[in-house]
Each structure stands twice: as C-alpha cells, then as structure tokens.
Motif scaffolding. Structure first.
Motif, PDB file in Angstrom:
ATOM      1  N   THR A 142       2.594  -3.668   3.742  1.00  0.00           N
ATOM      2  CA  THR A 142       3.459  -4.140   2.651  1.00  0.00           C
ATOM      3  C   THR A 142       2.773  -5.261   1.870  1.00  0.00           C
ATOM      4  O   THR A 142       2.901  -5.326   0.637  1.00  0.00           O
ATOM      5  CB  THR A 142       4.812  -4.633   3.192  1.00  0.00           C
ATOM      6  OG1 THR A 142       4.603  -5.582   4.241  1.00  0.00           O
ATOM      7  CG2 THR A 142       5.633  -3.492   3.731  1.00  0.00           C
TER       8      THR A 142
ATOM      9  N   GLY B 242       5.431   1.508 -12.074  1.00  0.00           N
ATOM     10  CA  GLY B 242       6.618   2.267 -11.691  1.00  0.00           C
ATOM     11  C   GLY B 242       7.450   2.676 -12.884  1.00  0.00           C
ATOM     12  O   GLY B 242       7.980   3.780 -12.952  1.00  0.00           O
TER      13      GLY B 242
ATOM     14  N   ASN C  54       3.475   5.704 -11.048  1.00  0.00           N
ATOM     15  CA  ASN C  54       3.902   5.926  -9.660  1.00  0.00           C
ATOM     16  C   ASN C  54       4.489   7.324  -9.485  1.00  0.00           C
ATOM     17  O   ASN C  54       4.261   7.985  -8.465  1.00  0.00           O
ATOM     18  CB  ASN C  54       4.943   4.885  -9.255  1.00  0.00           C
ATOM     19  CG  ASN C  54       4.339   3.506  -9.067  1.00  0.00           C
ATOM     20  OD1 ASN C  54       3.153   3.301  -9.294  1.00  0.00           O
ATOM     21  ND2 ASN C  54       5.147   2.543  -8.677  1.00  0.00           N
TER      22      ASN C  54
ATOM     23  N   GLY D 281      11.242   4.492  -1.690  1.00  0.00           N
ATOM     24  CA  GLY D 281      10.371   3.348  -1.429  1.00  0.00           C
ATOM     25  C   GLY D 281      10.441   2.888   0.009  1.00  0.00           C
ATOM     26  O   GLY D 281      10.369   1.692   0.295  1.00  0.00           O
TER      27      GLY D 281
ATOM     28  N   VAL E 219       1.194   3.162  -3.646  1.00  0.00           N
ATOM     29  CA  VAL E 219       2.368   4.023  -3.459  1.00  0.00           C
ATOM     30  C   VAL E 219       2.081   5.190  -2.527  1.00  0.00           C
ATOM     31  O   VAL E 219       3.015   5.806  -2.010  1.00  0.00           O
ATOM     32  CB  VAL E 219       2.911   4.540  -4.810  1.00  0.00           C
ATOM     33  CG1 VAL E 219       3.304   3.388  -5.711  1.00  0.00           C
ATOM     34  CG2 VAL E 219       1.913   5.448  -5.502  1.00  0.00           C
TER      35      VAL E 219
ATOM     36  N   THR F 174       3.376   3.484   0.602  1.00  0.00           N
ATOM     37  CA  THR F 174       4.662   2.770   0.589  1.00  0.00           C
ATOM     38  C   THR F 174       5.773   3.558  -0.065  1.00  0.00           C
ATOM     39  O   THR F 174       6.942   3.216   0.083  1.00  0.00           O
ATOM     40  CB  THR F 174       4.542   1.427  -0.157  1.00  0.00           C
ATOM     41  OG1 THR F 174       4.182   1.685  -1.522  1.00  0.00           O
ATOM     42  CG2 THR F 174       3.514   0.529   0.469  1.00  0.00           C
TER      43      THR F 174
ATOM     44  N   ILE G 145       7.740   2.528  -5.240  1.00  0.00           N
ATOM     45  CA  ILE G 145       8.235   1.159  -5.427  1.00  0.00           C
ATOM     46  C   ILE G 145       7.902   0.694  -6.843  1.00  0.00           C
ATOM     47  O   ILE G 145       6.736   0.691  -7.244  1.00  0.00           O
ATOM     48  CB  ILE G 145       7.622   0.204  -4.390  1.00  0.00           C
ATOM     49  CG1 ILE G 145       8.140   0.558  -2.989  1.00  0.00           C
ATOM     50  CG2 ILE G 145       7.951  -1.250  -4.716  1.00  0.00           C
ATOM     51  CD1 ILE G 145       7.529  -0.244  -1.875  1.00  0.00           C
TER      52      ILE G 145
ATOM     53  N   LEU H 153       7.002  -8.106  -1.659  1.00  0.00           N
ATOM     54  CA  LEU H 153       7.202  -6.851  -0.926  1.00  0.00           C
ATOM     55  C   LEU H 153       7.369  -7.092   0.567  1.00  0.00           C
ATOM     56  O   LEU H 153       8.191  -6.432   1.217  1.00  0.00           O
ATOM     57  CB  LEU H 153       6.029  -5.899  -1.185  1.00  0.00           C
ATOM     58  CG  LEU H 153       6.275  -4.439  -0.780  1.00  0.00           C
ATOM     59  CD1 LEU H 153       7.555  -3.904  -1.395  1.00  0.00           C
ATOM     60  CD2 LEU H 153       5.100  -3.562  -1.173  1.00  0.00           C
TER      61      LEU H 153
ATOM     62  N   ASP I 233      10.855  -6.039   2.378  1.00  0.00           N
ATOM     63  CA  ASP I 233      10.841  -5.115   3.514  1.00  0.00           C
ATOM     64  C   ASP I 233      11.381  -5.784   4.770  1.00  0.00           C
ATOM     65  O   ASP I 233      12.089  -5.147   5.553  1.00  0.00           O
ATOM     66  CB  ASP I 233       9.425  -4.608   3.756  1.00  0.00           C
ATOM     67  CG  ASP I 233       9.383  -3.522   4.821  1.00  0.00           C
ATOM     68  OD1 ASP I 233      10.091  -2.509   4.669  1.00  0.00           O
ATOM     69  OD2 ASP I 233       8.652  -3.696   5.816  1.00  0.00           O
TER      70      ASP I 233
ATOM     71  N   GLY J 224      11.874  -0.307  -1.443  1.00  0.00           N
ATOM     72  CA  GLY J 224      11.967   0.025  -2.860  1.00  0.00           C
ATOM     73  C   GLY J 224      13.329  -0.273  -3.438  1.00  0.00           C
ATOM     74  O   GLY J 224      13.452  -0.727  -4.585  1.00  0.00           O
TER      75      GLY J 224
END
Length: 335
Positions: free
Chosen positions: A68, A94, A99, A191, A258, A261, A264, A298, A302, A317
């Motif tokens: 992360t 994003g 993304n 995400g 991405v 992850t 996101i 992030l 998370d 996400g």
C-alpha cells in the motif's frame, strides 16, 4: 534558485511525513484479527518472535503495508506528472481512465489467458502497462488539436468518458466469467488490496526505483511544461517529445500500482494538491512531498478500512473515494 527558507520548510515537512508513515505502519502492524501486541513488535522484527508472531507480521501484515505504501507513492507521482503535463489540476490516473484501461487489460489477461503461477505476479504490471498505455494514447489523440495542441480541459472530459466506457466493458467481461474470477474482478474494481505477498513487492519495487529518480531528474522539464507552450518552446523545450516521455512515466507508475491494489482513484488528485499548498508549485519541491503524502494516505486508508468492519473490512479504494470524491467536486466547482 530556490529560497533557503523554502528548502528548510520542505525538509521539515518531509521528515514529519516520514514520522507519520512510521507511526501508521507501527499501528497497522498491531491491528487485525490475529492480535500481535505492540510490546512484541520489536522482538518479532529482530527474529525473536514465536512462529505465530513471525507468520502474522512477515507473511500477512508487513507485505500488505509495504504494497500500500509503494502503490500510494506511485499513484501520487503519476497524478503529479499528469497535472503538470496537462496543466490541469483535475488530472488523476483514476479519473481520466488510465486505471480503467489497466483494469480491463488485467481482466482480459486473467479471464482468457493461461496463467503460469511463477510468472503471473511479474506479468501483471506489464499487462496493466499495455492496457493503460493504449488507453492513454487514445485519450491523448482525442484531446489533441493540430491548431491548439493538447487541450487540458478536453483531456479530462475525454478521460472521464473513456473511464465510463471501460467500466462498461468490465461489466460485460464479468457477465461472461466464472464465479471465482468474478469475485476477483469485483474486488479489484472496489480497490481491495489483493497483492499482499512478497513477490508482488518485488514486482512493483523496480518500477518505482527507476521511475521516481527519473521523474525528479525531469522536474525542471515539468516546470517548463507547466508554463504556456510559447514560453516552453522559447527556452528550447521539445514539447511533444518531453510530454510523451513523461506521460509514459505516469502511465507506467499508475499501471504498476493498480496491478496489485485494484482500481484506486483520487490519491493522484489529492496528494499533489496538498503538497503544492505546503511547499509551492515547483516540481523539485512538491514531488517528494506528494510521494510521501500518497503513500501515507493509502496506508492510512487501508489500515482504517481493513480493521473497521469484520471480517474483511472496507476496501481501501472505497475509503479513499469517501474523501477524494468530495475533494474532486470542490476543485471542480472552484475552477
């Protein structure tokens, strides 16, 4: 020349962010379904933990935290680059569809190609890069005019449109997939940090080790690209060549992040803005701050989301979007 007081301010903020990242990592190490008391963290880190403590820390929590952190850094840097080359504060990998392009490529690869367990982890960033690159090229072509060059506002609008279209393609892909694979893609779209093992770290790390120094090397070029095109041309910058080179860097950073992850967004929007507010718009100053801010955001999102609801928590996400979407609306209305 950068004023010494501004450099000093940047260093202070840099070390404060490092401290915040360290504190968040320590807190995250001790939280989770399998308890690991904080007084056992140091002994476990230095090889004096029990088998259970070693497994929880080194096989579950520590890899996830590092993934992360690295992904947040990559997304923040990608957003900073996109905002610089497009001269548009709303650019984010994003939001403008990069993304989503990476996600469609990963979904196609995951659903229709034979997967080799040994190479799957290392292929993902490459596949994501190809998908993101194709998407970025199409968006660039639709946003470019022979008379006026790249139109920043149009780029965002075209990117948002492509992002929606690619989301539709993802739904079509999901509708024809097996249940187990649908679960994976659905988690990716939300995400949900899924690449939480050491091989994913080794797959992601080389991209950052190469591209972060490269971007800092190109920081002065980014400063010039942020000016009007006549000024940049006047000081000898080959605009299209530099723009395409740095755009490829942004695409590679976003795609590598991405790929492990999931989808996101908003990290690349918020981190550069906040960094500029702290130390000013010069890329040499704000990019290192933005990188740390993105990583911290992030990891924090998370850590909170993963431990907020039992048993699986809220995807990172979604946690980021809860903050990022209102921030995007604020910037849109402000402009």
């Amino acid at each position: 020349m950068i004023h010494p007081a501004l450099l000093k301010k940047q260093r202070i903020i840099f070390f404060i962010l490092l401290l915040l990242i360290l504190i968040t990592i320590v807190v995250g190490m001790g939280l989770g379904p399998s308890s690991l008391s904080y007084d056992r963290l140091l002994p476990t880190l230095f090889g004096q933990g029990t088998f259970k403590e070693d497994f929880v820390l080194f096989s579950i929590r520590f890899p996830r935290i590092i993934i992360t952190l690295l992904s947040g850094m990559a997304l923040a840097l990608s957003g900073a680059i996109l905002q610089g080359i497009t001269r548009n504060d709303l650019a984010d990998p994003g939001i403008i569809g990069i993304n989503s392009g990476a996600g469609v490529a990963i979904a196609v690869f995951f659903l229709f190609f034979p997967i080799e367990p040994g190479s799957f982890v290392y292929m993902l960033p490459v596949v994501a890069f190809i998908g993101a690159l194709i998407t970025a090229c199409i968006i660039y072509i639709f946003s470019y005019s022979k008379t006026t060059g790249l139109q920043p506002v149009r780029l965002v609008l075209v990117g948002v449109g492509f992002s929606m279209a690619l989301s539709g393609i993802m739904v079509v892909l999901i509708s024809s997939a097996e249940r187990e694979k649908v679960d994976f893609i659905a988690k990716w779209l939300a995400g949900n940090i899924w690449g939480t093992d050491w091989p994913f770290i080794w797959a992601l790390l080389p991209w950052l080790v190469i591209l972060i120094p490269f971007t800092l090397y190109k920081a002065n070029r980014l400063n010039l690209l942020g000016l009007s095109e006549p000024v940049a041309i006047g000081v000898g910058v080959s605009i299209e060549k530099e723009r395409i080179t740095i755009l490829l860097t942004a695409v590679a950073l976003a795609a590598s992040a991405v790929s492990v992850t999931g989808g996101i967004a908003f990290i690349g929007l918020m981190a550069p803005h906040m960094a500029k507010a702290l130390v000013g718009p010069r890329n040499q100053l704000f990019i290192p701050i933005a990188i740390l801010l993105g990583g911290w955001f992030l990891v924090l999102a998370d850590t909170i989301g993963h431990n907020l609801v039992e048993p699986n928590g809220i995807p990172a996400g979604i946690m980021v979007a809860l903050i990022g979407a209102p921030y995007f609306m604020y910037l849109l209305l402000k402009r």
